[in-house]
Design a protein around this motif. Sequence first.
Motif, PDB file in Angstrom:
ATOM      1  N   LEU A 190      -7.109  16.976  21.641  1.00 56.65           N
ATOM      2  CA  LEU A 190      -5.913  16.136  21.688  1.00 56.65           C
ATOM      3  C   LEU A 190      -6.233  14.698  21.281  1.00 56.65           C
ATOM      4  O   LEU A 190      -5.442  14.043  20.595  1.00 56.65           O
ATOM      5  CB  LEU A 190      -5.291  16.171  23.075  1.00 56.65           C
ATOM      6  CG  LEU A 190      -4.547  17.445  23.446  1.00 56.65           C
ATOM      7  CD1 LEU A 190      -4.116  17.403  24.914  1.00 56.65           C
ATOM      8  CD2 LEU A 190      -3.344  17.635  22.539  1.00 56.65           C
ATOM      9  N   ALA A 191      -7.387  14.221  21.689  1.00 56.29           N
ATOM     10  CA  ALA A 191      -7.801  12.870  21.301  1.00 56.29           C
ATOM     11  C   ALA A 191      -7.977  12.791  19.786  1.00 56.29           C
ATOM     12  O   ALA A 191      -7.563  11.806  19.148  1.00 56.29           O
ATOM     13  CB  ALA A 191      -9.092  12.476  22.008  1.00 56.29           C
ATOM     14  N   MET A 192      -8.565  13.801  19.174  1.00 55.14           N
ATOM     15  CA  MET A 192      -8.739  13.822  17.721  1.00 55.14           C
ATOM     16  C   MET A 192      -7.397  13.859  16.999  1.00 55.14           C
ATOM     17  O   MET A 192      -7.207  13.184  15.980  1.00 55.14           O
ATOM     18  CB  MET A 192      -9.605  15.003  17.298  1.00 55.14           C
ATOM     19  CG  MET A 192     -11.066  14.826  17.650  1.00 55.14           C
ATOM     20  SD  MET A 192     -12.090  16.255  17.256  1.00 55.14           S
ATOM     21  CE  MET A 192     -11.872  16.389  15.515  1.00 55.14           C
ATOM     22  N   VAL A 193      -6.449  14.625  17.525  1.00 59.05           N
ATOM     23  CA  VAL A 193      -5.117  14.675  16.919  1.00 59.05           C
ATOM     24  C   VAL A 193      -4.455  13.298  17.038  1.00 59.05           C
ATOM     25  O   VAL A 193      -3.823  12.814  16.086  1.00 59.05           O
ATOM     26  CB  VAL A 193      -4.264  15.775  17.586  1.00 59.05           C
ATOM     27  CG1 VAL A 193      -2.810  15.656  17.181  1.00 59.05           C
ATOM     28  CG2 VAL A 193      -4.810  17.144  17.224  1.00 59.05           C
ATOM     29  N   GLY A 194      -4.603  12.663  18.192  1.00 57.12           N
ATOM     30  CA  GLY A 194      -4.043  11.326  18.362  1.00 57.12           C
ATOM     31  C   GLY A 194      -4.634  10.329  17.388  1.00 57.12           C
ATOM     32  O   GLY A 194      -3.913   9.504  16.811  1.00 57.12           O
ATOM     33  N   ILE A 195      -5.937  10.398  17.170  1.00 58.00           N
ATOM     34  CA  ILE A 195      -6.590   9.491  16.220  1.00 58.00           C
ATOM     35  C   ILE A 195      -6.114   9.784  14.800  1.00 58.00           C
ATOM     36  O   ILE A 195      -5.871   8.855  14.015  1.00 58.00           O
ATOM     37  CB  ILE A 195      -8.124   9.608  16.334  1.00 58.00           C
ATOM     38  CG1 ILE A 195      -8.572   9.015  17.668  1.00 58.00           C
ATOM     39  CG2 ILE A 195      -8.817   8.897  15.182  1.00 58.00           C
ATOM     40  CD1 ILE A 195     -10.035   9.271  17.992  1.00 58.00           C
ATOM     41  N   ALA A 196      -5.946  11.064  14.464  1.00 51.90           N
ATOM     42  CA  ALA A 196      -5.452  11.422  13.138  1.00 51.90           C
ATOM     43  C   ALA A 196      -4.044  10.879  12.911  1.00 51.90           C
ATOM     44  O   ALA A 196      -3.724  10.355  11.843  1.00 51.90           O
ATOM     45  CB  ALA A 196      -5.482  12.938  12.952  1.00 51.90           C
ATOM     46  N   ILE A 197      -3.194  10.976  13.920  1.00 55.52           N
ATOM     47  CA  ILE A 197      -1.842  10.437  13.810  1.00 55.52           C
ATOM     48  C   ILE A 197      -1.883   8.916  13.673  1.00 55.52           C
ATOM     49  O   ILE A 197      -1.168   8.334  12.864  1.00 55.52           O
ATOM     50  CB  ILE A 197      -0.982  10.871  15.023  1.00 55.52           C
ATOM     51  CG1 ILE A 197      -0.736  12.378  14.965  1.00 55.52           C
ATOM     52  CG2 ILE A 197       0.321  10.103  15.081  1.00 55.52           C
ATOM     53  CD1 ILE A 197      -0.105  12.951  16.209  1.00 55.52           C
ATOM     54  N   TRP A 198      -2.750   8.288  14.441  1.00 49.89           N
ATOM     55  CA  TRP A 198      -2.904   6.834  14.356  1.00 49.89           C
ATOM     56  C   TRP A 198      -3.342   6.418  12.947  1.00 49.89           C
ATOM     57  O   TRP A 198      -2.818   5.458  12.378  1.00 49.89           O
ATOM     58  CB  TRP A 198      -3.890   6.371  15.416  1.00 49.89           C
ATOM     59  CG  TRP A 198      -4.271   4.930  15.346  1.00 49.89           C
ATOM     60  CD1 TRP A 198      -3.422   3.861  15.258  1.00 49.89           C
ATOM     61  CD2 TRP A 198      -5.597   4.401  15.358  1.00 49.89           C
ATOM     62  NE1 TRP A 198      -4.151   2.696  15.221  1.00 49.89           N
ATOM     63  CE2 TRP A 198      -5.488   2.993  15.290  1.00 49.89           C
ATOM     64  CE3 TRP A 198      -6.847   4.977  15.456  1.00 49.89           C
ATOM     65  CZ2 TRP A 198      -6.586   2.166  15.299  1.00 49.89           C
ATOM     66  CZ3 TRP A 198      -7.967   4.151  15.467  1.00 49.89           C
ATOM     67  CH2 TRP A 198      -7.821   2.775  15.384  1.00 49.89           C
ATOM     68  N   PHE A 199      -4.318   7.140  12.366  1.00 50.10           N
ATOM     69  CA  PHE A 199      -4.762   6.839  11.004  1.00 50.10           C
ATOM     70  C   PHE A 199      -3.628   7.027  10.014  1.00 50.10           C
ATOM     71  O   PHE A 199      -3.441   6.226   9.099  1.00 50.10           O
ATOM     72  CB  PHE A 199      -5.947   7.720  10.612  1.00 50.10           C
ATOM     73  CG  PHE A 199      -7.267   7.282  11.175  1.00 50.10           C
ATOM     74  CD1 PHE A 199      -7.448   6.009  11.669  1.00 50.10           C
ATOM     75  CD2 PHE A 199      -8.327   8.151  11.184  1.00 50.10           C
ATOM     76  CE1 PHE A 199      -8.672   5.602  12.180  1.00 50.10           C
ATOM     77  CE2 PHE A 199      -9.555   7.759  11.690  1.00 50.10           C
ATOM     78  CZ  PHE A 199      -9.736   6.484  12.190  1.00 50.10           C
ATOM     79  N   ALA A 200      -2.858   8.111  10.163  1.00 50.89           N
ATOM     80  CA  ALA A 200      -1.768   8.385   9.244  1.00 50.89           C
ATOM     81  C   ALA A 200      -0.704   7.299   9.316  1.00 50.89           C
ATOM     82  O   ALA A 200      -0.189   6.844   8.291  1.00 50.89           O
ATOM     83  CB  ALA A 200      -1.166   9.751   9.531  1.00 50.89           C
ATOM     84  N   VAL A 201      -0.391   6.856  10.524  1.00 48.36           N
ATOM     85  CA  VAL A 201       0.629   5.815  10.680  1.00 48.36           C
ATOM     86  C   VAL A 201       0.120   4.479  10.137  1.00 48.36           C
ATOM     87  O   VAL A 201       0.845   3.758   9.445  1.00 48.36           O
ATOM     88  CB  VAL A 201       1.035   5.692  12.168  1.00 48.36           C
ATOM     89  CG1 VAL A 201       1.870   4.448  12.415  1.00 48.36           C
ATOM     90  CG2 VAL A 201       1.781   6.928  12.607  1.00 48.36           C
ATOM     91  N   SER A 202      -1.124   4.143  10.429  1.00 48.92           N
ATOM     92  CA  SER A 202      -1.643   2.850   9.972  1.00 48.92           C
ATOM     93  C   SER A 202      -1.873   2.831   8.470  1.00 48.92           C
ATOM     94  O   SER A 202      -1.772   1.775   7.841  1.00 48.92           O
ATOM     95  CB  SER A 202      -2.931   2.495  10.700  1.00 48.92           C
ATOM     96  OG  SER A 202      -3.948   3.431  10.418  1.00 48.92           O
ATOM     97  N   ALA A 203      -2.159   3.976   7.865  1.00 52.61           N
ATOM     98  CA  ALA A 203      -2.347   4.023   6.416  1.00 52.61           C
ATOM     99  C   ALA A 203      -1.016   3.903   5.678  1.00 52.61           C
ATOM    100  O   ALA A 203      -0.956   3.403   4.562  1.00 52.61           O
ATOM    101  CB  ALA A 203      -3.044   5.322   6.016  1.00 52.61           C
ATOM    102  N   GLY A 204       0.058   4.357   6.326  1.00 49.48           N
ATOM    103  CA  GLY A 204       1.367   4.284   5.696  1.00 49.48           C
ATOM    104  C   GLY A 204       1.977   2.889   5.720  1.00 49.48           C
ATOM    105  O   GLY A 204       2.851   2.566   4.937  1.00 49.48           O
ATOM    106  N   SER A 205       1.499   2.021   6.591  1.00 51.55           N
ATOM    107  CA  SER A 205       2.102   0.673   6.688  1.00 51.55           C
ATOM    108  C   SER A 205       1.375  -0.341   5.849  1.00 51.55           C
ATOM    109  O   SER A 205       0.460  -0.141   5.179  1.00 51.55           O
ATOM    110  CB  SER A 205       2.111   0.204   8.117  1.00 51.55           C
ATOM    111  OG  SER A 205       0.810   0.164   8.657  1.00 51.55           O
TER     112      SER A 205
END
Length: 98
Positions: free
Chosen positions: A83-98
Amino acid sequence: LFTGTYILGTVYLGMPRWCLGIGPQGIGAVGMLVNFAVAFALALVSIVIATAVHLAIVLGASRIGGWLSDPARTRTTRRLLALAMVGIAIWFAVSAGS
């Protein structure tokens, strides 16, 4: 920026050689040596920090090895880490999109 300004100032604008009396031909070599010294010091600091972090991880893992020998705890820990890895992946995806 410093080297270019120093060279242009001393050669074309008559600026005095205020940096330890170094001429415009030699200031590039001095800058190179300073840059190398700073890069070397930062490399040493980063190696020390990385080694300390890895040592902390290894020592921490060795201390909880017995606790994780229980299969139920192992399964729960794996799920939490996933779950922590999924959270980090989502964080990377959101920060890369902005």
